[in-house]
Write a protein that holds these residues in place. Structure first.
Motif, PDB file in Angstrom:
ATOM      1  N   GLU A  11       0.836  -1.010   0.113  1.00  0.00           N
ATOM      2  CA  GLU A  11       0.068   0.121   0.009  1.00  0.00           C
ATOM      3  C   GLU A  11       0.828   1.290   0.033  1.00  0.00           C
ATOM      4  O   GLU A  11       0.497   2.321  -0.619  1.00  0.00           O
ATOM      5  N   LYS A  12       1.966   1.305   0.520  1.00  0.00           N
ATOM      6  CA  LYS A  12       3.027   2.480   0.728  1.00  0.00           C
ATOM      7  C   LYS A  12       3.725   2.546  -0.488  1.00  0.00           C
ATOM      8  O   LYS A  12       4.563   3.451  -0.544  1.00  0.00           O
ATOM      9  N   SER A  13       3.947   1.449  -1.316  1.00  0.00           N
ATOM     10  CA  SER A  13       4.977   1.706  -2.432  1.00  0.00           C
ATOM     11  C   SER A  13       4.136   2.008  -3.505  1.00  0.00           C
ATOM     12  O   SER A  13       3.651   2.925  -3.907  1.00  0.00           O
ATOM     13  N   LYS A  14       4.037   0.815  -4.421  1.00  0.00           N
ATOM     14  CA  LYS A  14       3.166   0.883  -5.789  1.00  0.00           C
ATOM     15  C   LYS A  14       2.335   0.096  -5.796  1.00  0.00           C
ATOM     16  O   LYS A  14       2.174  -1.401  -5.699  1.00  0.00           O
ATOM     17  N   PRO A  15       0.942   0.531  -5.556  1.00  0.00           N
ATOM     18  CA  PRO A  15      -0.553  -0.383  -5.404  1.00  0.00           C
ATOM     19  C   PRO A  15      -0.422  -1.200  -6.597  1.00  0.00           C
ATOM     20  O   PRO A  15      -1.232  -2.154  -6.595  1.00  0.00           O
ATOM     21  N   ILE A  16       0.181  -0.924  -7.797  1.00  0.00           N
ATOM     22  CA  ILE A  16      -0.147  -1.922  -8.824  1.00  0.00           C
ATOM     23  C   ILE A  16       0.411  -3.186  -8.461  1.00  0.00           C
ATOM     24  O   ILE A  16      -0.017  -4.263  -9.299  1.00  0.00           O
ATOM     25  N   PHE A  17       1.522  -3.335  -7.780  1.00  0.00           N
ATOM     26  CA  PHE A  17       1.994  -4.659  -7.172  1.00  0.00           C
ATOM     27  C   PHE A  17       0.705  -5.534  -6.785  1.00  0.00           C
ATOM     28  O   PHE A  17       0.835  -6.859  -6.842  1.00  0.00           O
ATOM     29  N   CYS A  18      -0.183  -5.088  -6.415  1.00  0.00           N
ATOM     30  CA  CYS A  18      -1.246  -5.928  -5.725  1.00  0.00           C
ATOM     31  C   CYS A  18      -2.045  -6.581  -7.008  1.00  0.00           C
ATOM     32  O   CYS A  18      -2.859  -7.473  -6.878  1.00  0.00           O
ATOM     33  N   GLU A  19      -2.049  -6.010  -8.012  1.00  0.00           N
ATOM     34  CA  GLU A  19      -2.710  -6.289  -9.029  1.00  0.00           C
ATOM     35  C   GLU A  19      -1.922  -7.006 -10.100  1.00  0.00           C
ATOM     36  O   GLU A  19      -2.455  -7.600 -11.442  1.00  0.00           O
ATOM     37  N   LEU A  20      -0.704  -7.470  -9.816  1.00  0.00           N
ATOM     38  CA  LEU A  20       0.208  -8.045 -10.852  1.00  0.00           C
ATOM     39  C   LEU A  20      -0.151  -9.859 -10.745  1.00  0.00           C
ATOM     40  O   LEU A  20      -0.710 -10.241  -9.794  1.00  0.00           O
ATOM     41  N   SER A  21      -0.436 -10.311 -11.947  1.00  0.00           N
ATOM     42  CA  SER A  21      -0.617 -11.852 -12.196  1.00  0.00           C
ATOM     43  C   SER A  21       0.652 -12.459 -12.545  1.00  0.00           C
ATOM     44  O   SER A  21       1.709 -11.761 -12.785  1.00  0.00           O
ATOM     45  N   ALA A  22       0.665 -13.742 -12.601  1.00  0.00           N
ATOM     46  CA  ALA A  22       1.991 -14.402 -12.825  1.00  0.00           C
ATOM     47  C   ALA A  22       2.244 -14.072 -14.250  1.00  0.00           C
ATOM     48  O   ALA A  22       3.237 -14.119 -14.620  1.00  0.00           O
ATOM     49  N   ASN A  23       1.216 -13.939 -14.886  1.00  0.00           N
ATOM     50  CA  ASN A  23       1.657 -13.559 -16.460  1.00  0.00           C
ATOM     51  C   ASN A  23       2.302 -12.458 -16.650  1.00  0.00           C
ATOM     52  O   ASN A  23       3.012 -12.108 -17.663  1.00  0.00           O
ATOM     53  N   ASP A  24       1.854 -11.416 -15.796  1.00  0.00           N
ATOM     54  CA  ASP A  24       2.549 -10.063 -15.790  1.00  0.00           C
ATOM     55  C   ASP A  24       3.959 -10.098 -15.440  1.00  0.00           C
ATOM     56  O   ASP A  24       4.868  -9.197 -16.093  1.00  0.00           O
ATOM     57  N   LEU A  25       4.426 -11.060 -14.523  1.00  0.00           N
ATOM     58  CA  LEU A  25       5.734 -11.006 -13.991  1.00  0.00           C
ATOM     59  C   LEU A  25       6.601 -11.843 -14.960  1.00  0.00           C
ATOM     60  O   LEU A  25       7.889 -11.492 -15.364  1.00  0.00           O
ATOM     61  N   GLU A  26       6.056 -12.740 -15.776  1.00  0.00           N
ATOM     62  CA  GLU A  26       6.869 -13.758 -16.686  1.00  0.00           C
ATOM     63  C   GLU A  26       7.624 -12.996 -17.734  1.00  0.00           C
ATOM     64  O   GLU A  26       6.554 -12.286 -18.477  1.00  0.00           O
ATOM     65  N   PRO A  27       8.753 -13.037 -18.451  1.00  0.00           N
ATOM     66  CA  PRO A  27       9.671 -13.693 -17.566  1.00  0.00           C
ATOM     67  C   PRO A  27      10.772 -12.356 -16.954  1.00  0.00           C
ATOM     68  O   PRO A  27      11.817 -12.904 -16.712  1.00  0.00           O
ATOM     69  N   GLU A  28      10.422 -11.290 -16.937  1.00  0.00           N
ATOM     70  CA  GLU A  28      11.331 -10.264 -16.329  1.00  0.00           C
ATOM     71  C   GLU A  28      11.205 -10.250 -14.839  1.00  0.00           C
ATOM     72  O   GLU A  28      10.338 -10.451 -14.347  1.00  0.00           O
ATOM     73  N   ILE A  29      12.186  -9.591 -14.340  1.00  0.00           N
ATOM     74  CA  ILE A  29      12.572  -9.187 -13.028  1.00  0.00           C
ATOM     75  C   ILE A  29      11.617  -7.768 -12.669  1.00  0.00           C
ATOM     76  O   ILE A  29      11.711  -6.893 -13.420  1.00  0.00           O
ATOM     77  N   THR A  30      10.792  -7.861 -11.840  1.00  0.00           N
ATOM     78  CA  THR A  30       9.863  -6.755 -11.498  1.00  0.00           C
ATOM     79  C   THR A  30      10.426  -6.165 -10.023  1.00  0.00           C
ATOM     80  O   THR A  30      10.622  -6.762  -9.234  1.00  0.00           O
ATOM     81  N   GLU A  31      10.763  -4.936 -10.092  1.00  0.00           N
ATOM     82  CA  GLU A  31      11.205  -4.363  -8.941  1.00  0.00           C
ATOM     83  C   GLU A  31      10.282  -3.193  -8.383  1.00  0.00           C
ATOM     84  O   GLU A  31       9.627  -2.691  -8.958  1.00  0.00           O
ATOM     85  N   ILE A  32      10.154  -3.252  -7.097  1.00  0.00           N
ATOM     86  CA  ILE A  32       9.149  -2.549  -6.446  1.00  0.00           C
ATOM     87  C   ILE A  32       9.815  -2.072  -5.112  1.00  0.00           C
ATOM     88  O   ILE A  32      10.682  -2.645  -4.565  1.00  0.00           O
ATOM     89  N   GLU A  33       9.280  -0.779  -4.812  1.00  0.00           N
ATOM     90  CA  GLU A  33      10.051  -0.206  -3.310  1.00  0.00           C
ATOM     91  C   GLU A  33       9.036  -0.822  -2.201  1.00  0.00           C
ATOM     92  O   GLU A  33       7.823  -0.885  -2.335  1.00  0.00           O
ATOM     93  N   SER A  34       9.669  -1.178  -1.097  1.00  0.00           N
ATOM     94  CA  SER A  34       9.112  -1.745  -0.173  1.00  0.00           C
ATOM     95  C   SER A  34       9.833  -1.483   1.140  1.00  0.00           C
ATOM     96  O   SER A  34      11.189  -1.261   1.100  1.00  0.00           O
ATOM     97  N   LEU A  35       9.083  -1.421   2.471  1.00  0.00           N
ATOM     98  CA  LEU A  35       9.573  -1.014   3.580  1.00  0.00           C
ATOM     99  C   LEU A  35      10.298  -2.229   4.205  1.00  0.00           C
ATOM    100  O   LEU A  35      10.039  -3.320   3.957  1.00  0.00           O
ATOM    101  N   CYS A  36      11.613  -1.716   4.718  1.00  0.00           N
ATOM    102  CA  CYS A  36      12.542  -2.745   5.511  1.00  0.00           C
ATOM    103  C   CYS A  36      11.809  -2.799   6.857  1.00  0.00           C
ATOM    104  O   CYS A  36      11.333  -1.846   7.667  1.00  0.00           O
ATOM    105  N   VAL A  37      11.682  -4.152   7.161  1.00  0.00           N
ATOM    106  CA  VAL A  37      11.266  -4.562   8.524  1.00  0.00           C
ATOM    107  C   VAL A  37      12.143  -4.422   9.468  1.00  0.00           C
ATOM    108  O   VAL A  37      11.895  -4.343  10.787  1.00  0.00           O
ATOM    109  N   GLU A  38      13.414  -3.993   9.234  1.00  0.00           N
ATOM    110  CA  GLU A  38      14.499  -3.639  10.469  1.00  0.00           C
ATOM    111  C   GLU A  38      14.563  -2.248  10.498  1.00  0.00           C
ATOM    112  O   GLU A  38      14.214  -1.826  12.034  1.00  0.00           O
ATOM    113  N   CYS A  39      14.621  -1.337   9.624  1.00  0.00           N
ATOM    114  CA  CYS A  39      14.650  -0.033   9.848  1.00  0.00           C
ATOM    115  C   CYS A  39      13.648   1.122   9.559  1.00  0.00           C
ATOM    116  O   CYS A  39      13.657   1.903   9.850  1.00  0.00           O
ATOM    117  N   GLY A  40      12.906   0.295   8.757  1.00  0.00           N
ATOM    118  CA  GLY A  40      11.691   1.181   8.391  1.00  0.00           C
ATOM    119  C   GLY A  40      11.365   2.015   7.223  1.00  0.00           C
ATOM    120  O   GLY A  40      10.527   2.636   6.834  1.00  0.00           O
TER     121      GLY A  40
END
Length: 444
Positions: A11-40
């Protein structure tokens, strides 16, 4: 990483990640910004959908935080939860066995009876590793707090050092040992280095999950009591639906989008009723065809051997149930029930299905391929082509403990001279796998 944290990151990075399907990801590497569970702070998560040879699609996830240096790697199944859990028993006898690739989910428990050592389910994240990697990770975990234990609990530290030395001994194979992987989600896998030849050191069995295990996976059958109710007057009966094509909504096993499954109850001549099911997904184009027995489990298992010599044998009708093993002894090929599933086809059709499944395997063309495996696979496919061209005589063996498989006879009076049908009593282990040992039908 919990589902709540993943959702928060999403929710805090790229909302489109929630809508990605397997076909959207294959075969490229998808990168998203996300919160670190250690430092926040924001880190980077990389996602890759890939196929593991002789297994299935998986999603590889790698997180790295440039602020605090925290890293995390996970693997998750790229499909739905399997219908049954899986138990894999591996006999480790050579150094090559220690190098076998292992796919383990969050729900995989690992047991080494030789040391009475167990890694409980959900104590580690899912990962792709090797058997040696699993042992190394266990050693590092035990060594982590040893300096403190040596000061506070010296006797315990001595016992742990002794156990660590036993784990090191496993890596140099002082003696053969057994490793048991049990996964209630059914999404674990151990590499077969001899593929497509049968792995004689690895035994795979499937089991039905208990209600409690389904709840652990988040599977709740709210209407299971309603499913057990008898057919009421005015509802469909088997006689009424025979010959009719019924449709019901379901989800695609590949992309999980809504689609429809068509089902038809049909009568196979000289055998029994069978339920044929076909699913087509308009979203991703995925097709599945299954056949299930329309009656109960037979009192005996059946072993069918048919000698395939040419076109006449190719035309035989063949029913392979979802519990049937298939074997071609001349090619040292043996595939389990889950490999091709239930099918109503011909002898030629089942051989073509084997060839297509092996030809589509990424062990031939994928990044994880190696020359030896690729060469072996191509040779094996060439042998299947020789069979289809009528240049190689082989025996096709169907072994079904439920007795629900069938091969058409070319004779009007029983089995012909190239068809051998043997009925046998199931073993205790076979009844256990089918769930028959727990069925009590007396005095009800």
């Amino acid at each position: 990483m919990t589902a709540e944290k993943k959702q928060a990151k999403c929710e805090k990075s790229k909302p489109i990640f929630c809508e990605l399907s397997a076909n959207d990801l294959e075969p490229e590497i998808t990168e998203i910004e996300s919160l670190c569970v250690e430092c926040g702070k924001n880190g980077l998560t990389r996602l890759l959908l890939t196929k593991i040879p002789h297994y299935k699609d998986v999603v590889l996830m790698s997180f790295e935080c440039e602020h605090c240096g925290y890293q995390n790697n996970e693997v998750q199944s790229g499909g739905k939860i399997a219908e049954k859990g899986v138990k894999i028993t591996l006999q480790v006898t050579t150094q090559q066995d220690l190098n076998r690739q292992v796919v383990k989910s969050d729900y995989t428990s690992i047991h080494i009876p030789h040391l009475d050592f167990e890694i409980p389910a959900q104590s580690q994240k899912g990962e792709i590793t090797t058997l040696e990697g699993i042992i190394d990770r266990s050693i590092r975990a035990l060594e982590q707090d040893q300096p403190r234990r040596q000061e506070e609990f010296p006797d315990t530290a001595i016992e742990i050092d002794l156990f660590i030395s036993k784990l090191h001994a496993l890596k140099i194979l002082d003696e053969p040992f057994t490793v048991i992987f049990q996964d209630i989600s059914g999404n674990s896998h151990v590499e077969n280095p001899k593929a497509p030849i049968k792995d004689s050191q690895c035994n795979i069995t499937y089991f039905k999950r208990t209600k409690e295990q389904n709840c652990m996976l988040g599977i709740y059958l709210d209407n299971e009591d309603a499913l057990l109710k008898p057919i009421q007057e005015g509802e469909y009966t088997l006689e009424q639906i025979e010959g009719e094509v019924l449709s019901f909504p379901t989800n695609c096993p590949d992309c999980n989008n809504p689609c429809e499954t068509n089902m038809k109850l049909t009568n196979i001549p000289h055998f029994k009723e069978a339920v044929i099911m076909a699913t087509f997904c308009e979203t991703c184009g995925h097709r599945t065809n299954e056949v299930k027995s329309g009656s109960g489990i037979e009192s005996q298992g059946v072993r069918i051997e048919v000698t395939v010599t040419g076109k006449e044998d190719f035309s035989r009708d063949l029913l392979k149930s979802e519990t049937c093993d298939l074997e071609i002894p001349e090619l040292e090929l043996e595939v389990g029930p889950a490999t091709l599933g239930g099918r109503f086809t011909t002898v030629e059709g089942i051989i073509i299905a084997l060839k297509e499944q092996l030809s589509s395997c990424t062990a031939l063309t994928g990044d994880s391929s190696d020359l030896e495996t690729g060469k072996r696979m191509k040779t094996f496919i060439a042998h299947l082509e020789e069979i289809l061209d009528g240049q190689r005589k082989v025996t096709l063996v169907l072994d079904d403990p439920t007795g629900n498989s069938y091969v058409q006879s070319l004779s009007d009076d029983g089995a012909d001279d190239r068809l051998k049908i043997t009925k046998y009593d199931r073993s205790f282990e076979q009844n256990e796998e089918l769930g028959l040992n727990d069925m009590k039908v007396e005095n009800y």
